[in-house]
Structure formats: structure tokens, C-alpha cells
Design a protein around this motif. Structure first.
Motif, PDB file in Angstrom:
ATOM      1  N   ILE A   1       0.838  -1.205   0.000  1.00 53.16           N
ATOM      2  CA  ILE A   1       0.000   0.000   0.000  1.00 53.16           C
ATOM      3  C   ILE A   1       0.872   1.254   0.000  1.00 53.16           C
ATOM      4  O   ILE A   1       0.601   2.220  -0.730  1.00 53.16           O
ATOM      5  N   MET A   2       1.948   1.248   0.782  1.00 54.01           N
ATOM      6  CA  MET A   2       2.834   2.407   0.840  1.00 54.01           C
ATOM      7  C   MET A   2       3.583   2.604  -0.475  1.00 54.01           C
ATOM      8  O   MET A   2       3.812   3.738  -0.911  1.00 54.01           O
ATOM      9  N   ALA A   3       3.964   1.500  -1.119  1.00 53.04           N
ATOM     10  CA  ALA A   3       4.590   1.618  -2.439  1.00 53.04           C
ATOM     11  C   ALA A   3       3.612   2.209  -3.444  1.00 53.04           C
ATOM     12  O   ALA A   3       3.988   3.024  -4.303  1.00 53.04           O
ATOM     13  N   GLY A   4       2.346   1.821  -3.344  1.00 55.86           N
ATOM     14  CA  GLY A   4       1.325   2.423  -4.199  1.00 55.86           C
ATOM     15  C   GLY A   4       1.182   3.914  -3.956  1.00 55.86           C
ATOM     16  O   GLY A   4       0.932   4.686  -4.898  1.00 55.86           O
ATOM     17  N   ILE A   5       1.357   4.338  -2.714  1.00 52.21           N
ATOM     18  CA  ILE A   5       1.308   5.769  -2.397  1.00 52.21           C
ATOM     19  C   ILE A   5       2.433   6.511  -3.102  1.00 52.21           C
ATOM     20  O   ILE A   5       2.236   7.599  -3.671  1.00 52.21           O
ATOM     21  N   LEU A   6       3.651   5.941  -3.088  1.00 54.53           N
ATOM     22  CA  LEU A   6       4.790   6.594  -3.742  1.00 54.53           C
ATOM     23  C   LEU A   6       4.571   6.717  -5.246  1.00 54.53           C
ATOM     24  O   LEU A   6       4.731   7.800  -5.825  1.00 54.53           O
ATOM     25  N   PHE A   7       4.196   5.614  -5.884  1.00 55.27           N
ATOM     26  CA  PHE A   7       4.001   5.647  -7.336  1.00 55.27           C
ATOM     27  C   PHE A   7       2.783   6.493  -7.710  1.00 55.27           C
ATOM     28  O   PHE A   7       2.786   7.162  -8.746  1.00 55.27           O
TER      29      PHE A   7
ATOM     30  N   VAL B   1      -1.477  16.310  -5.326  1.00 54.99           N
ATOM     31  CA  VAL B   1      -0.673  15.127  -5.007  1.00 54.99           C
ATOM     32  C   VAL B   1      -1.109  14.517  -3.679  1.00 54.99           C
ATOM     33  O   VAL B   1      -1.271  13.296  -3.565  1.00 54.99           O
ATOM     34  N   SER B   2      -1.307  15.332  -2.655  1.00 59.61           N
ATOM     35  CA  SER B   2      -1.718  14.792  -1.356  1.00 59.61           C
ATOM     36  C   SER B   2      -3.086  14.138  -1.438  1.00 59.61           C
ATOM     37  O   SER B   2      -3.318  13.075  -0.844  1.00 59.61           O
ATOM     38  N   THR B   3      -4.013  14.741  -2.168  1.00 62.96           N
ATOM     39  CA  THR B   3      -5.329  14.122  -2.338  1.00 62.96           C
ATOM     40  C   THR B   3      -5.222  12.813  -3.094  1.00 62.96           C
ATOM     41  O   THR B   3      -5.886  11.824  -2.763  1.00 62.96           O
ATOM     42  N   ALA B   4      -4.366  12.769  -4.117  1.00 60.88           N
ATOM     43  CA  ALA B   4      -4.187  11.541  -4.888  1.00 60.88           C
ATOM     44  C   ALA B   4      -3.600  10.430  -4.037  1.00 60.88           C
ATOM     45  O   ALA B   4      -4.008   9.255  -4.156  1.00 60.88           O
ATOM     46  N   THR B   5      -2.659  10.753  -3.173  1.00 53.53           N
ATOM     47  CA  THR B   5      -2.062   9.723  -2.319  1.00 53.53           C
ATOM     48  C   THR B   5      -3.071   9.161  -1.325  1.00 53.53           C
ATOM     49  O   THR B   5      -3.074   7.958  -1.046  1.00 53.53           O
ATOM     50  N   VAL B   6      -3.932  10.018  -0.790  1.00 53.36           N
ATOM     51  CA  VAL B   6      -4.982   9.515   0.106  1.00 53.36           C
ATOM     52  C   VAL B   6      -5.943   8.618  -0.665  1.00 53.36           C
ATOM     53  O   VAL B   6      -6.391   7.572  -0.157  1.00 53.36           O
ATOM     54  N   MET B   7      -6.261   8.991  -1.890  1.00 56.36           N
ATOM     55  CA  MET B   7      -7.157   8.167  -2.708  1.00 56.36           C
ATOM     56  C   MET B   7      -6.525   6.808  -2.991  1.00 56.36           C
ATOM     57  O   MET B   7      -7.190   5.767  -2.867  1.00 56.36           O
TER      58      MET B   7
END
Length: 435
Positions: free
Chosen positions: A218-224, A360-366
């Protein structure tokens, strides 16, 4: 003929010239009524300002989140009642614990939604450093606690929590801040990949050392996801994506616990006809049977059979199986539709802003919330091997619920003060660039 002399009228004093007339003097009761009316109006205005939302995106995101939280509390009550009773906590032990975290998390989400964009810019580095420090306590000190083969819990003063959830929140803030600073150099891999995978990847590695592969994914998905929605070219992401996939495969095969889960996913030891069911196959099989038992309309809320000690983690990782059993296919579709609506709310927030940090922050939460929901549901449906990630906002778990609500509160803070074409974050960003 006589004429009467003209009558001379004495001018009456006008209020404001020689003082108010006696008939116009306010009585004490009228003064008190006026003061109380004014105070009431001021109170209404103040409350109106507190609860005023600047856009419809705020209500859409908040309403969907609250629905999922309330729905989750109902399902936690149903799925955890038997296990809570067996643990001598009573039938309501699980819902009481989860309810406390919900009562704390929802007001905390609303408080976080009041913070301005500059606050998140200032707190980005301290939040990431502090959360990584707590994760170091997990893996390098006796304070770390191992659960189901993963050392991902920290116990301080009798309170247990997962610092990896704090790292997720910190990455949401930090990635938005760092990529907004690099917005003019997103084509240069040295200014993008080195900080994101050097610092952010280091934080992910700390969780990897603890052995929680599901959280690492999940965290790797946040980075990408942050890089993709920031506008980084796909060819720059190809090599890190391949390296990350190979690394995840090596880590998965290096652990006997994870290897057993993968083999059970492939069907080894899961011959239910002959009765030889391994421990690793027990949970996936009973989750599938629970979904099959629900049918289209379900067996009814509270009437699950799998929760009677047949399905492990019925109130956590496999709560979607209980939803499918008790509420049927219809209930499962409703849950999927609510997460789709939640994703739609995130996309609306991203489209309504011109600020890169907000986007970017909204996208990472999504990516975090929706991606984790899809992984959890995929595990229950047998699409993925057991990864041990909860269903956001629904599964039991205090740390996960609090972190998710705070992350959504961060996105809610972005919706305040925004107007179509005029974004407050964009104005602040433009002013900082001019300076």
C-alpha cells in the motif's frame, strides 16, 4: 370682521438634538431583549462560520466517510460479538472499543479539516521523521510486538498502535510538499526519483524490515501514485516499478509464513473434499463459504454462521465476508458503490484545484484508501493471497481507523476556501514562488 391670530406651534425636541423624547426612551426590559437578540444573532453567525463548507466537495467527501464509519460500526458489532463474548469482554466488547476510536476520530477529522495549507507545509518533515523514529522503535527495540508473523506494533505505556499508519499519513503530507517544490523539475529524474525513493522509500523499508508486506504494498502504491498524479513521465517510473516488483517477490519468497500463504492461494493443501485443509487455507476457504452462504439477499444482519469461531479475523481482515453473508450480494455491492463514490469525491477535489501539493496529497490519500479497499476485497474474493490489510473505515482496528480519518481530514482541509478558478492554495503557492 375680526381674524383670529395665528397659532404659534412650539417645535418639539427631535431625538438627537436635545436628547430623546421621553416616550422613546428604552425601557430596561427592551434593552435586555435587544442585547439578548444581538447575542443570539452573533452566536448563530459564529456557529454558521464554524460549520460552513466552502464547496460541495466537502459535503460529498464528509457524508460518504461518515456513512462508511457508521456502517462499519454496525458490522463490527455483528461480526465481533461472539469472539468478544469468548474473550470475557461481553457481546459488546468489540463495538465499544471501535466506538471509542470513532468518537475520537470523527471530531479529530473535523479539527484537522480546519488547518490551512501552510500548516501542512511546515509539518511535513517533522511528521515523517517522527513517524520513522517510532517505526525504528518497533524493529530495533523490545517495544515492538509481533502479530501473525509481522513485527508492526509498538507498545508504550500499555497502549499498542501501528507506527506504519503514521508513516502513511506523513508520506501523504511530505510527498505533496516535496513534489510541489520540484514542480519545475519533474522531468529531471535526479530531482524526482532520488528524494521520493531515497527518503520515502527508506520509510517504506523500515516497514518492510518488520515483515508487513501488505502494508508495504500500500505504501509503495502511495509513492508511485504521487509521482503519477504529479505528472511525472511514465518512462521514468518503469524501472523503479520493475525493481519494486522483483524486490516484493524476493521478500515474499524469503519468509516461510508468506510462502505458505502464496502456496495456499495457489491451491496447495486446500482440498476440502478429502478433508485435508491446512491452517493457511482455513481462512480463505471459510471466507468463500461465508460469501456463498449469503446469496443475493443474505441471511440477515447478525445471523452469520461463519463468525461463530469458523472464520478468523471476522471483524477485521475478513469483515467483507461477513457483509456478504449477512447482507448478501446487495450489501456487498452497496459497499463497493460507496468506495466508488469516495473515489469520485477525491477526484472532484483534485480537479477543482490548481495547486500541485493539494492534488498530489489528495491523490495519495485516494490511492491509500481505495487501493487498500480493493486489496482487502480482492483477498476475500480469492483474487489475491492473504495480505493482512483491513477494509478502510469498516474493519475493526483503532490505529487504522484514526489514521484514515485524519488523512481524509487533510483532504477536507483542501476543500475549504477554494473557489472555481481561484484556489487559496494556489495563491499561497504563487506568493511563495514570487518571494
Amino acid at each position: 370682521m375680526t381674524t383670529n391670530p395665528p397659532r404659534i406651534r412650539t417645535p418639539r425636541p427631535v431625538a438627537g438634538e436635545h436628547g430623546p423624547r421621553e416616550s422613546q426612551a428604552p425601557r430596561p426590559s427592551e434593552t435586555g431583549d435587544a442585547v439578548s437578540h444581538g447575542a443570539g444573532a452573533a452566536a448563530r453567525i459564529s456557529l454558521g462560520r464554524v460549520f460552513k463548507a466552502e464547496s460541495a466537495n466537502y459535503f460529498l467527501l464528509l457524508g460518504t466517510t461518515l456513512f462508511l464509519v457508521v456502517f462499519g460500526l454496525v458490522m463490527v458489532l455483528s461480526s465481533s460479538s461472539v469472539d468478544s463474548y469468548l474473550e470475557n469482554a461481553g457481546f459488546f466488547g468489540g463495538i465499544l472499543r471501535q466506538g471509542v476510536f470513532a468518537l475520537v476520530g470523527i471530531p479529530l477529522m473535523l479539527v484537522v479539516s480546519r488547518f490551512p495549507l501552510k500548516f501542512w507545509q511546515r509539518i511535513a518533515w517533522p511528521a515523517l521523521i517522527g513517524s520513522c523514529f517510532l517505526q525504528c522503535l518497533v524493529i530495533f527495540t523490545p517495544l515492538g510486538i509481533e502479530v501473525a508473523g509481522n513485527t508492526n506494533w509498538l507498545s508504550i505505556g500499555g497502549v499498542q498502535f501501528q507506527p506504519s499508519e503514521l508513516i502513511k499519513m506523513a508520506l501523504v503530507i511530505w510527498l505533496g510538499m516535496i513534489l510541489s517544490l520540484k514542480r519545475d523539475r519533474l522531468d529531471d529524474w535526479r530531482h524526482v526519483l532520488i528524494p521520493v525513493f531515497g527518503v520515502g522509500g527508506g520509510a517504506v523499508m523500515l516497514v518492510m524490515i518488520g515483515g508487513d508486506l501488505g502494508t508495504v504494498m500500500i505504501m509503495a502504491g502511495i509513492l508511485f501514485g504521487a509521482l503519477f498524479f504529479a505528472g511525472v513521465k511514465l518512462r521514468m517510473l518503469a524501472l523503479p516499478l520493475v525493481i519494486g516488483g522483483v524486490g516484493a517477490l524476493v521478500v515474499a519468497l524469503s519468509s516461510s509464513n508468506r510462502l505458505t500463504r502464496i502456496m495456499s492461494f495457489l491451491g496447495t493443501g486446500c482440498d476440502e473434499i478429502s478433508g485435508t485443509i491446512s491452517a493457511a487455507c482455513w481462512q480463505p476457504l471459510h471466507g468463500t463459504w461465508a460469501l456463498a452462504n449469503g446469496g443475493v439477499f443474505g441471511v440477515g444482519l447478525g445471523n452469520s454462521k461463519a463468525k461463530w469461531s469458523w472464520l478468523p479475523a471476522a471483524d477485521n481482515d475478513y469483515i467483507f465476508a461477513i457483509i456478504g453473508e449477512e447482507l448478501g450480494l446487495i450489501g456487498a455491492i452497496v459497499v463497493l458503490c460507496m468506495f466508488i463514490l469516495l473515489a469520485f469525491a477525491f477526484i472532484r477535489v483534485m480537479r477543482s484545484t490548481g495547486n500541485l501539493q493539494v492534488r498530489v496529497s489528495t491523490a495519495t490519500v485516494m490511492v491509500w484508501v481505495i487501493g487498500q479497499a480493493l486489496v482487502n476485497i480482492g483477498v476475500v474474493l480469492g483474487v489475491f493471497p492473504v495480505l493482512g490489510v483491513p477494509l478502510p473505515l469498516i474493519s475493526a482496528g483503532g490505529t487504522a481507523l484514526l489514521s484514515t480519518l485524519i488523512a481524509i481530514g487533510i483532504v477536507l482541509s483542501f476543500t475549504r476556501g477554494s473557489r472555481p478558478g481561484v484556489d487559496s492554495g494556489q495563491r499561497a503557492d504563487t506568493g511563495a514562488a514570487a518571494r
